[in-house]
Design a protein around this motif. Structure first.
Motif, PDB file in Angstrom:
ATOM      1  N   ARG A   9       0.829  -1.202   0.000  1.00 19.36           N
ATOM      2  CA  ARG A   9       0.000   0.000   0.000  1.00 19.36           C
ATOM      3  C   ARG A   9       0.868   1.259   0.000  1.00 19.36           C
ATOM      4  O   ARG A   9       0.496   2.268  -0.588  1.00 19.36           O
ATOM      5  N   PRO A  43      -6.454   9.873 -12.545  1.00 22.12           N
ATOM      6  CA  PRO A  43      -5.548   8.802 -12.972  1.00 22.12           C
ATOM      7  C   PRO A  43      -5.136   8.968 -14.431  1.00 22.12           C
ATOM      8  O   PRO A  43      -5.947   9.348 -15.276  1.00 22.12           O
ATOM      9  N   LEU A  91      -2.497   2.968  -9.413  1.00 21.91           N
ATOM     10  CA  LEU A  91      -3.773   2.272  -9.299  1.00 21.91           C
ATOM     11  C   LEU A  91      -3.860   1.136 -10.309  1.00 21.91           C
ATOM     12  O   LEU A  91      -3.472   1.300 -11.472  1.00 21.91           O
ATOM     13  N   GLU A 104     -17.572  -1.319 -16.387  1.00 23.08           N
ATOM     14  CA  GLU A 104     -17.106  -0.631 -15.194  1.00 23.08           C
ATOM     15  C   GLU A 104     -15.722  -1.133 -14.811  1.00 23.08           C
ATOM     16  O   GLU A 104     -15.458  -2.340 -14.814  1.00 23.08           O
ATOM     17  N   PHE A 107     -11.388  -0.799  -9.209  1.00 23.08           N
ATOM     18  CA  PHE A 107     -10.060  -0.348  -8.813  1.00 23.08           C
ATOM     19  C   PHE A 107      -9.615  -0.954  -7.496  1.00 23.08           C
ATOM     20  O   PHE A 107     -10.426  -1.218  -6.589  1.00 23.08           O
ATOM     21  N   GLY A 108      -8.301  -1.141  -7.371  1.00 25.98           N
ATOM     22  CA  GLY A 108      -7.699  -1.422  -6.085  1.00 25.98           C
ATOM     23  C   GLY A 108      -7.516  -0.124  -5.326  1.00 25.98           C
ATOM     24  O   GLY A 108      -7.837   0.957  -5.815  1.00 25.98           O
ATOM     25  N   GLU A 109      -6.983  -0.240  -4.117  1.00 24.95           N
ATOM     26  CA  GLU A 109      -6.802   0.949  -3.284  1.00 24.95           C
ATOM     27  C   GLU A 109      -5.525   1.703  -3.627  1.00 24.95           C
ATOM     28  O   GLU A 109      -5.315   2.801  -3.124  1.00 24.95           O
TER      29      GLU A 109
ATOM     30  N   ARG B  34     -18.609   7.948 -17.565  1.00 28.02           N
ATOM     31  CA  ARG B  34     -18.859   7.428 -16.205  1.00 28.02           C
ATOM     32  C   ARG B  34     -18.443   8.468 -15.174  1.00 28.02           C
ATOM     33  O   ARG B  34     -17.460   9.184 -15.364  1.00 28.02           O
ATOM     34  N   TYR B  36     -17.150   8.552 -11.300  1.00 26.35           N
ATOM     35  CA  TYR B  36     -16.590   7.736 -10.227  1.00 26.35           C
ATOM     36  C   TYR B  36     -16.466   8.585  -8.963  1.00 26.35           C
ATOM     37  O   TYR B  36     -16.204   9.781  -9.025  1.00 26.35           O
ATOM     38  N   GLN B  38     -14.164   8.803  -5.533  1.00 23.46           N
ATOM     39  CA  GLN B  38     -12.920   8.323  -4.947  1.00 23.46           C
ATOM     40  C   GLN B  38     -12.763   8.878  -3.546  1.00 23.46           C
ATOM     41  O   GLN B  38     -12.487  10.071  -3.365  1.00 23.46           O
ATOM     42  N   GLY B  41      -7.585   7.975  -0.114  1.00 29.82           N
ATOM     43  CA  GLY B  41      -6.816   6.765   0.129  1.00 29.82           C
ATOM     44  C   GLY B  41      -7.428   5.498  -0.441  1.00 29.82           C
ATOM     45  O   GLY B  41      -6.956   4.396  -0.144  1.00 29.82           O
ATOM     46  N   ARG B  42      -8.445   5.648  -1.254  1.00 30.32           N
ATOM     47  CA  ARG B  42      -9.099   4.487  -1.849  1.00 30.32           C
ATOM     48  C   ARG B  42      -9.089   4.609  -3.370  1.00 30.32           C
ATOM     49  O   ARG B  42      -8.765   5.653  -3.938  1.00 30.32           O
ATOM     50  N   GLY B  43      -9.459   3.523  -4.038  1.00 34.36           N
ATOM     51  CA  GLY B  43      -9.595   3.576  -5.487  1.00 34.36           C
ATOM     52  C   GLY B  43     -10.957   4.109  -5.878  1.00 34.36           C
ATOM     53  O   GLY B  43     -11.902   4.068  -5.096  1.00 34.36           O
ATOM     54  N   PRO B  44     -11.092   4.625  -7.096  1.00 34.44           N
ATOM     55  CA  PRO B  44     -12.395   5.129  -7.561  1.00 34.44           C
ATOM     56  C   PRO B  44     -13.434   4.015  -7.666  1.00 34.44           C
ATOM     57  O   PRO B  44     -13.098   2.877  -7.983  1.00 34.44           O
ATOM     58  N   VAL B  45     -14.687   4.378  -7.409  1.00 30.28           N
ATOM     59  CA  VAL B  45     -15.817   3.445  -7.517  1.00 30.28           C
ATOM     60  C   VAL B  45     -16.855   4.073  -8.428  1.00 30.28           C
ATOM     61  O   VAL B  45     -17.210   5.240  -8.263  1.00 30.28           O
ATOM     62  N   SER B  46     -17.354   3.289  -9.380  1.00 34.53           N
ATOM     63  CA  SER B  46     -18.312   3.820 -10.349  1.00 34.53           C
ATOM     64  C   SER B  46     -19.647   4.160  -9.687  1.00 34.53           C
ATOM     65  O   SER B  46     -20.185   3.385  -8.901  1.00 34.53           O
ATOM     66  N   ILE B  89     -14.795  11.941 -10.077  1.00 33.26           N
ATOM     67  CA  ILE B  89     -14.019  11.932 -11.312  1.00 33.26           C
ATOM     68  C   ILE B  89     -14.918  11.559 -12.486  1.00 33.26           C
ATOM     69  O   ILE B  89     -15.665  10.582 -12.434  1.00 33.26           O
ATOM     70  N   SER B  99      -9.851   5.533 -22.418  1.00 34.63           N
ATOM     71  CA  SER B  99     -10.537   6.174 -21.296  1.00 34.63           C
ATOM     72  C   SER B  99      -9.748   7.407 -20.901  1.00 34.63           C
ATOM     73  O   SER B  99      -8.545   7.308 -20.651  1.00 34.63           O
ATOM     74  N   PHE B 101      -9.578  10.467 -18.156  1.00 34.04           N
ATOM     75  CA  PHE B 101     -10.053  10.861 -16.833  1.00 34.04           C
ATOM     76  C   PHE B 101      -9.920  12.370 -16.657  1.00 34.04           C
ATOM     77  O   PHE B 101      -8.923  12.977 -17.069  1.00 34.04           O
ATOM     78  N   GLY B 102     -10.908  12.974 -16.022  1.00 34.97           N
ATOM     79  CA  GLY B 102     -10.760  14.350 -15.561  1.00 34.97           C
ATOM     80  C   GLY B 102      -9.943  14.365 -14.285  1.00 34.97           C
ATOM     81  O   GLY B 102      -9.634  13.310 -13.710  1.00 34.97           O
TER      82      GLY B 102
END
Lengths: 116, 111
Positions: A9, A43, A91, A104, A107-109, B34, B36, B38, B41-46, B89, B99, B101-102
């Motif tokens: 991490r 990203p 990421l 979709e 993503f990992g952390e 899409r 997302y 974020q 400290g985590r990854g983006p989620v849709s 995002i 893809s 990303f903004g």
């Protein structure tokens, strides 16, 4: 596991060291992506795998960056001779289908790399 | 120049208030867009996906809009909660398989 897992991490490296970042995608996911995310930015695409084949590596910033996914599952992003500008969150994302533009992304952390 | 521009860059609102985040893009040929979320400290989620023919889509307190003619999308958050604090995002996908990303909008919801 249920989600995308990344390790380590957090990684602190001295300039010039080599680092290896690991990504365990969701089981069965065909597509795997690596992204680099600088602080306060979105990203940026690095590379894309479909199973074990690296179909797009156009985003890798230099030949110091190398990624592999030899058995179509776990992937490793290797950075050689790290430099301070490599400091970022890396990421990994996967998705079940083929094709880089649909579906979709899961993503990992992320792995936060700090190069001193 | 980034082909996906988001505004505002950051936003602070009080809990319970509504807000709208904007995404303008020049990416083409357009396939889908899409949003997302974020967390730090985590990854983006849709949150939601918008295709060319869709104008509005809701997901709970989140409502996304798309105007493919003007190449603009928005994400409206209703009755904000502290847990909505995150970066949002916008990602535009092309038919060519890219893809983009903004840079995201950082939302802070204060009690």
């Amino acid at each position: 596991g249920a989600g995308v897992s990344q390790s380590p991490r957090y990684k602190v490296a001295k300039r010039g060291q080599d680092v290896a970042l690991r990504c365990d995608p969701i089981s069965g996911h065909v597509s795997l992506f690596w992204y680099q995310q600088a602080l306060g930015q979105g990203p940026e695409f690095l590379t894309y795998f479909q199973n074990e084949a690296q179909l797009d590596k156009s985003g890798l910033p230099s030949d110091r960056f190398f990624a592999e996914r030899p058995e179509g599952s776990v992937s490793t992003l290797k950075i050689q001779r790290t430099q301070q500008e490599d400091s970022a969150v890396y990421l990994c994302a996967s998705k079940p289908d083929r094709g880089a533009n649909t579906g979709e992304l899961f993503f990992g952390e992320g792995s936060r790399l700090t190069v001193l | 120049k980034n082909q996906v521009e988001q505004s505002p860059q950051s936003l602070i609102i009080l809990e319970g208030k509504n807000c709208t985040l904007q995404c303008n893009y020049t990416v083409s040929p357009f396939s889908n867009l899409r949003w997302y979320k974020q967390d730090t400290g985590r990854g983006p989620v849709s949150l939601t996906i918008m295709t060319f023919s869709e104008n509005t889509k809701s997901n709970g307190r989140y409502t996304a809009t798309l105007d493919a003619d003007t190449k603009q999308s928005s994400l409206h958050i209703t009755a904000s909660q502290l847990s909505d604090s995150a970066s949002y995002i916008c990602v535009v996908n092309t038919n060519a398989g890219k893809s983009t990303f903004g840079d995201g909008t950082t939302l802070t919801v204060k009690p």
